[in-house]
Motif scaffolding. Sequence first.
Motif, mmCIF file in Angstrom:
data_model
loop_
_atom_site.group_PDB
_atom_site.id
_atom_site.type_symbol
_atom_site.label_atom_id
_atom_site.label_comp_id
_atom_site.label_asym_id
_atom_site.label_seq_id
_atom_site.Cartn_x
_atom_site.Cartn_y
_atom_site.Cartn_z
ATOM 1 N N MET A 145 -123.754 -72.623 20.474
ATOM 2 C CA MET A 145 -125.144 -73.060 20.417
ATOM 3 C C MET A 145 -125.282 -74.476 20.963
ATOM 4 S SD MET A 145 -128.308 -72.303 19.530
ATOM 5 C CE MET A 145 -129.125 -73.404 20.692
ATOM 6 N N GLU A 146 -124.369 -75.360 20.557
ATOM 7 C CA GLU A 146 -124.422 -76.741 21.044
ATOM 8 C C GLU A 146 -124.187 -76.796 22.555
ATOM 9 O OE1 GLU A 146 -123.264 -79.613 17.354
ATOM 10 O OE2 GLU A 146 -121.573 -78.685 18.373
ATOM 11 N N ALA A 177 -122.038 -70.756 14.726
ATOM 12 C CA ALA A 177 -123.294 -70.318 15.353
ATOM 13 C C ALA A 177 -123.253 -68.829 15.660
ATOM 14 C CB ALA A 177 -123.636 -71.104 16.614
ATOM 15 N N ALA A 178 -122.176 -68.155 15.223
ATOM 16 C CA ALA A 178 -122.086 -66.705 15.396
ATOM 17 C C ALA A 178 -122.939 -66.015 14.341
ATOM 18 C CB ALA A 178 -120.633 -66.247 15.290
ATOM 19 N N GLU A 179 -122.869 -66.521 13.108
ATOM 20 C CA GLU A 179 -123.566 -65.924 11.970
ATOM 21 C C GLU A 179 -123.277 -64.414 11.947
ATOM 22 O OE1 GLU A 179 -123.969 -68.660 11.003
ATOM 23 O OE2 GLU A 179 -124.930 -69.902 12.494
ATOM 24 N N ILE A 180 -124.266 -63.583 12.277
ATOM 25 C CA ILE A 180 -124.047 -62.150 12.495
ATOM 26 C C ILE A 180 -124.429 -61.857 13.948
ATOM 27 C CG2 ILE A 180 -124.851 -59.809 11.954
ATOM 28 C CD1 ILE A 180 -123.150 -60.780 9.761
ATOM 29 N N LEU A 181 -123.503 -61.283 14.691
ATOM 30 C CA LEU A 181 -123.737 -61.026 16.114
ATOM 31 C C LEU A 181 -124.457 -59.692 16.307
ATOM 32 C CD1 LEU A 181 -120.338 -62.370 17.466
ATOM 33 C CD2 LEU A 181 -122.586 -63.451 17.730
ATOM 34 N N VAL A 182 -125.610 -59.625 15.685
ATOM 35 C CA VAL A 182 -126.526 -58.482 15.790
ATOM 36 C C VAL A 182 -127.920 -59.086 15.941
ATOM 37 C CG1 VAL A 182 -127.501 -56.473 14.620
ATOM 38 C CG2 VAL A 182 -125.054 -57.001 14.370
ATOM 39 N N ARG A 186 -130.249 -61.711 13.692
ATOM 40 C CA ARG A 186 -130.415 -63.100 14.169
ATOM 41 C C ARG A 186 -131.900 -63.464 14.215
ATOM 42 N NH1 ARG A 186 -125.695 -64.990 15.940
ATOM 43 N NH2 ARG A 186 -126.416 -66.650 17.315
ATOM 44 N N GLN A 187 -132.738 -62.506 14.559
ATOM 45 C CA GLN A 187 -134.182 -62.768 14.590
ATOM 46 C C GLN A 187 -134.719 -63.101 13.199
ATOM 47 O OE1 GLN A 187 -136.810 -62.942 17.000
ATOM 48 N NE2 GLN A 187 -134.995 -63.346 18.225
ATOM 49 N N LYS A 188 -134.074 -62.572 12.177
ATOM 50 C CA LYS A 188 -134.524 -62.817 10.809
ATOM 51 C C LYS A 188 -133.994 -64.130 10.242
ATOM 52 C CE LYS A 188 -134.744 -57.890 9.638
ATOM 53 N NZ LYS A 188 -134.138 -56.815 8.804
ATOM 54 N N ILE A 189 -132.780 -64.512 10.627
ATOM 55 C CA ILE A 189 -132.154 -65.667 9.974
ATOM 56 C C ILE A 189 -132.034 -66.901 10.857
ATOM 57 C CG2 ILE A 189 -130.845 -64.141 8.437
ATOM 58 C CD1 ILE A 189 -128.331 -64.820 10.098
ATOM 59 N N CYS A 190 -132.048 -66.714 12.189
ATOM 60 C CA CYS A 190 -131.880 -67.880 13.087
ATOM 61 C C CYS A 190 -132.463 -67.557 14.455
ATOM 62 C CB CYS A 190 -130.405 -68.278 13.200
ATOM 63 S SG CYS A 190 -129.291 -66.936 13.738
ATOM 64 N N LYS A 191 -133.745 -67.252 14.489
ATOM 65 C CA LYS A 191 -134.367 -66.755 15.719
ATOM 66 C C LYS A 191 -134.345 -67.766 16.863
ATOM 67 C CE LYS A 191 -139.101 -67.833 14.178
ATOM 68 N NZ LYS A 191 -140.436 -67.253 13.881
ATOM 69 N N GLU A 192 -134.134 -69.056 16.547
ATOM 70 C CA GLU A 192 -134.104 -70.063 17.604
ATOM 71 C C GLU A 192 -132.713 -70.220 18.218
ATOM 72 O OE1 GLU A 192 -135.662 -72.782 14.728
ATOM 73 O OE2 GLU A 192 -137.364 -73.261 16.025
ATOM 74 N N LYS A 193 -131.725 -69.571 17.613
ATOM 75 C CA LYS A 193 -130.364 -69.657 18.140
ATOM 76 C C LYS A 193 -130.183 -68.692 19.310
ATOM 77 C CE LYS A 193 -127.428 -71.742 14.694
ATOM 78 N NZ LYS A 193 -126.617 -71.561 13.490
ATOM 79 N N ILE A 194 -129.157 -68.964 20.097
ATOM 80 C CA ILE A 194 -128.878 -68.113 21.248
ATOM 81 C C ILE A 194 -128.602 -66.678 20.804
ATOM 82 C CG2 ILE A 194 -128.073 -69.932 22.790
ATOM 83 C CD1 ILE A 194 -125.211 -69.323 21.918
ATOM 84 N N PRO A 195 -128.971 -65.693 21.639
ATOM 85 C CA PRO A 195 -128.708 -64.296 21.287
ATOM 86 C C PRO A 195 -127.216 -63.962 21.389
ATOM 87 C CG PRO A 195 -129.652 -64.442 23.484
ATOM 88 C CD PRO A 195 -129.702 -65.827 22.905
ATOM 89 N N THR A 196 -126.873 -62.807 20.866
ATOM 90 C CA THR A 196 -125.473 -62.374 20.820
ATOM 91 C C THR A 196 -124.809 -62.440 22.191
ATOM 92 O OG1 THR A 196 -125.866 -60.932 18.931
ATOM 93 C CG2 THR A 196 -123.986 -60.393 20.335
ATOM 94 N N ILE A 217 -117.792 -65.318 10.796
ATOM 95 C CA ILE A 217 -118.920 -64.462 10.438
ATOM 96 C C ILE A 217 -119.570 -65.087 9.211
ATOM 97 C CG2 ILE A 217 -117.541 -62.969 8.906
ATOM 98 C CD1 ILE A 217 -119.298 -60.616 9.735
ATOM 99 N N MET A 218 -120.889 -65.057 9.123
ATOM 100 C CA MET A 218 -121.581 -65.460 7.900
ATOM 101 C C MET A 218 -122.226 -64.209 7.316
ATOM 102 S SD MET A 218 -124.689 -68.108 7.107
ATOM 103 C CE MET A 218 -125.892 -66.953 7.741
ATOM 104 N N TYR A 219 -121.822 -63.867 6.106
ATOM 105 C CA TYR A 219 -122.239 -62.595 5.520
ATOM 106 C C TYR A 219 -122.755 -62.809 4.096
ATOM 107 C CZ TYR A 219 -117.887 -62.989 2.908
ATOM 108 O OH TYR A 219 -116.893 -63.445 2.066
ATOM 109 N N GLY A 220 -123.518 -61.825 3.614
ATOM 110 C CA GLY A 220 -124.017 -61.881 2.240
ATOM 111 C C GLY A 220 -125.482 -62.253 2.139
ATOM 112 N N HIS A 221 -126.243 -62.130 3.231
ATOM 113 C CA HIS A 221 -127.664 -62.504 3.219
ATOM 114 C C HIS A 221 -128.547 -61.277 3.369
ATOM 115 C CE1 HIS A 221 -126.832 -62.601 7.598
ATOM 116 N NE2 HIS A 221 -125.784 -63.326 7.247
ATOM 117 N N CYS A 222 -128.803 -60.824 4.588
ATOM 118 C CA CYS A 222 -129.659 -59.641 4.751
ATOM 119 C C CYS A 222 -129.076 -58.662 5.754
ATOM 120 C CB CYS A 222 -131.080 -60.042 5.146
ATOM 121 S SG CYS A 222 -131.187 -61.058 6.628
#
Length: 362
Positions: A145-146, A177-182, A186-196, A217-222
Amino acid sequence: MGPDLKTLLDDVKGGYRLSGDEALRLFRTRDRQVWEIAAAADEVREQRAGDAVTYVRNQNINVTNLCVNACGFCGYSKKPGDEGIYFHDKVAIQEKVALAKDRKCTEICTVSGLHPDFTAQSYTDVYRWIHEAAPGIHLHASNPMEVAYAAKRSNMSTVEVLEAMKEAGLNSMCGTAAEILVDDIRQKICKEKIPTKEWVRIITEAHGLGIPSTATIMYGHCESDADRVAHLAILRDIQDETQGFTEFVPLSFIHMNTPIFRQGHARAGATGREDQLMVAVARLFLDNFKNIQVSWVKEGIKMAQLGLIAGANDLGGTVFEESISKGAGATNTDYLDPEEMQRVAEDIGRPLRRRNTLYELV
């Protein structure tokens, strides 16, 4: 799960590559068979990484908490006019680096907010300041992302930014900045971040330039179990192609102070069962990764210890300064004494070994 679980786990221990559907079945386990999966993963860990529990003496430097993004899982970033904004200059950064040298750290890690005034030069300046204050220290910094942000702000390609960062002293990159690569998630949790697709491209570019990185991976949210499998499959495919990932680091969502939790869009983090299965299934599925880290910062030391008998071989770093998880509501995130690491490792019959960022023992 069915009576064929033992057969499946025996096959994986013998070298069989799990399919996505099989990994999904493992993630959905909810009874005592979790322990069978963890035990199999621990055997695979022993085969692939040996018995040592490793760690690195490192120090985080968060340069600024001012950020143009507004990720739903972040309780750390600030906007102009907020209280508590900081932006460290050269003097402050080099003071922190001097402290890291005194602490005998071999790694400096920097990840920060996306400051509205940052350009590629901002990042390379920081990297040069760090190496000026501590020649020879390993700089583990930035993330896709950076890199994308610096490229956009400086009218450069991401490859050009990576080349400039490497020339300025970047030794390895954070796979954050990977969070979840789906992209739906990503639209729900970090829509301003780069897409997968862009995250994958930039991390692959970095590996191609000889800049290794972690994978996270960041997991345990939605996200769903299927989303977790999709994420792991992407990481496995990249590793097949580049062999550029040094380790996999599962990051359990810290929920307390985050917008998506407070607005009712995310649940209250992963459960202990999910934490165990994330480590174990990752060990079994990511057959091209040697190192899997447990995050004591995210899970606490007791759950981290259980992760070490569910497939993990690394406890991460001493950290010394941590702001991201703390901002989200985690406690006791600033420092883990190697003596406590040793107590935890010896309690499960394993030796503690100090390593550098690239997993060479020191």
